[in-house]
Design a protein around this motif. Structure first.
Motif, PDB file in Angstrom:
ATOM      1  N   LYS A  56     -15.679  -8.800 -21.908  1.00 32.66           N
ATOM      2  CA  LYS A  56     -16.364  -9.448 -21.597  1.00 32.66           C
ATOM      3  C   LYS A  56     -15.986  -9.384 -19.741  1.00 32.66           C
ATOM      4  O   LYS A  56     -15.755  -8.302 -19.874  1.00 32.66           O
ATOM      5  N   TYR A  57     -17.507 -10.384 -18.801  1.00 35.20           N
ATOM      6  CA  TYR A  57     -17.569 -10.207 -18.009  1.00 35.20           C
ATOM      7  C   TYR A  57     -17.038 -10.776 -16.822  1.00 35.20           C
ATOM      8  O   TYR A  57     -18.289 -12.056 -17.351  1.00 35.20           O
ATOM      9  N   ILE A  58     -17.281 -11.144 -15.969  1.00 32.89           N
ATOM     10  CA  ILE A  58     -16.526 -12.122 -14.066  1.00 32.89           C
ATOM     11  C   ILE A  58     -17.087 -11.654 -13.019  1.00 32.89           C
ATOM     12  O   ILE A  58     -16.173 -10.654 -13.300  1.00 32.89           O
ATOM     13  N   GLY A  59     -17.939 -12.385 -12.339  1.00 31.25           N
ATOM     14  CA  GLY A  59     -17.452 -12.188 -11.080  1.00 31.25           C
ATOM     15  C   GLY A  59     -16.412 -12.304 -10.251  1.00 31.25           C
ATOM     16  O   GLY A  59     -15.409 -13.235 -10.940  1.00 31.25           O
ATOM     17  N   GLU A  60     -16.268 -11.602  -9.548  1.00 27.96           N
ATOM     18  CA  GLU A  60     -14.735 -10.692  -9.056  1.00 27.96           C
ATOM     19  C   GLU A  60     -15.050 -12.347  -7.914  1.00 27.96           C
ATOM     20  O   GLU A  60     -15.574 -12.554  -7.142  1.00 27.96           O
ATOM     21  N   THR A  61     -13.825 -12.297  -7.132  1.00 27.71           N
ATOM     22  CA  THR A  61     -13.298 -13.012  -5.947  1.00 27.71           C
ATOM     23  C   THR A  61     -13.661 -12.721  -4.945  1.00 27.71           C
ATOM     24  O   THR A  61     -13.655 -13.263  -3.149  1.00 27.71           O
ATOM     25  N   ASP A  62     -13.498 -11.225  -4.533  1.00 31.61           N
ATOM     26  CA  ASP A  62     -14.392 -10.591  -3.051  1.00 31.61           C
ATOM     27  C   ASP A  62     -15.692 -10.624  -3.225  1.00 31.61           C
ATOM     28  O   ASP A  62     -16.938 -10.370  -4.282  1.00 31.61           O
TER      29      ASP A  62
END
Length: 291
Positions: A56-62
């Motif tokens: 799965k994938y998700i946006g990073e905090t940067d």
């Protein structure tokens, strides 16, 4: 202007030792300051996907934090904004904008007919500026890559045309990155290919009118907000408490550190103490300039 030099010096701190900054000349802060004149309507684009162990994938905090800070500053100046991101970054970006106090919510970029969508937003919103921050750029091979050189096309909407389409319409383009694979970084190709691991593969092909690099992309959210503060005559920067609230909200929305892939309150494997130190330096420099 001494403040421009101070701001550039702060932005160029590199605690993560990414490798790009020492090879580059000073950021064009004076050019950026001039480019920020006449901001009336601004499209803001962010969202960098990270693939997790379960595929799965998700946006990073940067990305969401820095872009939200710019968004909040623009709104306080009475500027209309159109925040854009795709599915992987929608919840984190929404959380960041809400926490920082923005009235505007992000618009979801569709995964299909994306070129048509981008052109439609440019025509209908008619922005004076497009600002991208920590958004993947397409390399010469026609693919998007992470810092390890892996192709990540399946994880994001194809937004690469936004820079050239904006230029065709006379819209000012400003792009922020920290590794060279971000949209708009093509103007720095020589340094990226020479000094960044896999640089010849990952370097983005798009060239923004103003390309900015910092130790962490989020930091230019404060840098741009500081310049907007000077134009506004009032400090538009967040304090450390608000910045902590934002990172907590983004992580609660599922975002992960882009380096460690962990759902924790760090950015690019740097603790929040490191980031807040940069914020304090920007705030101090701005306070001195505002008097």
């Amino acid at each position: 202007m001494a403040f421009f030099d101070k701001l550039d010096s702060i932005m160029r701190e590199d605690p993560g030792k990414r490798g790009l900054i020492p090879s580059l000349p000073a950021n064009p802060v004076a050019e950026l300051n001039e480019a920020l004149d006449g901001t009336k309507r601004v499209i803001l684009l962010t969202g960098f996907p990270i693939r997790l162990a379960d595929d799965k994938y998700i946006g990073e905090t940067d990305g969401p934090l820095g872009t939200a800070n710019i968004a909040a500053s623009l709104e306080k100046m009475g500027v209309d904004i159109l925040p854009l991101t795709d599915d992987e970054g929608f919840k984190p970006f929404t959380a960041a904008l809400k926490t920082v106090g923005c009235k505007t919510t992000p618009v979801l970029i569709p995964a299909i007919n994306t070129d048509e969508f981008i052109r439609q937003q440019l025509d209908e919103f008619n922005p004076t500026h497009v600002i991208t921050l920590e958004r993947p750029g397409k390399a010469r091979d026609g693919h998007y890559h992470n810092m390890r050189g892996n192709i990540i096309d399946d994880m994001l909407a194809d937004t690469t045309i936004i820079i050239e389409e904006a230029k065709k319409r006379g819209i000012t383009t400003i792009s922020v990155g920290d590794g060279g694979n971000e949209i708009g970084m093509g103007a720095l190709r020589e340094a990226i290919e020479a000094h960044v691991p896999h640089g010849e593969v990952i370097c983005a092909s798009e060239c923004a009118q103003v390309s900015l690099v910092s130790g962490v992309s989020n930091w230019w959210g404060w840098g741009i907000s500081a310049l907007l503060s000077l134009k506004h005559g009032k400090n538009l920067l967040p304090d450390k408490e608000l910045e902590m609230d934002m990172i907590k909200a983004v992580v609660a929305a599922g975002s992960v550190d882009g380096c460690t892939k962990e759902n924790v309150i760090t950015v690019d494997n740097l603790s929040m103490e490191v980031h807040l130190d940069i914020l304090n330096k920007v705030r101090a420099a701005l306070a001195e300039e505002l008097g």
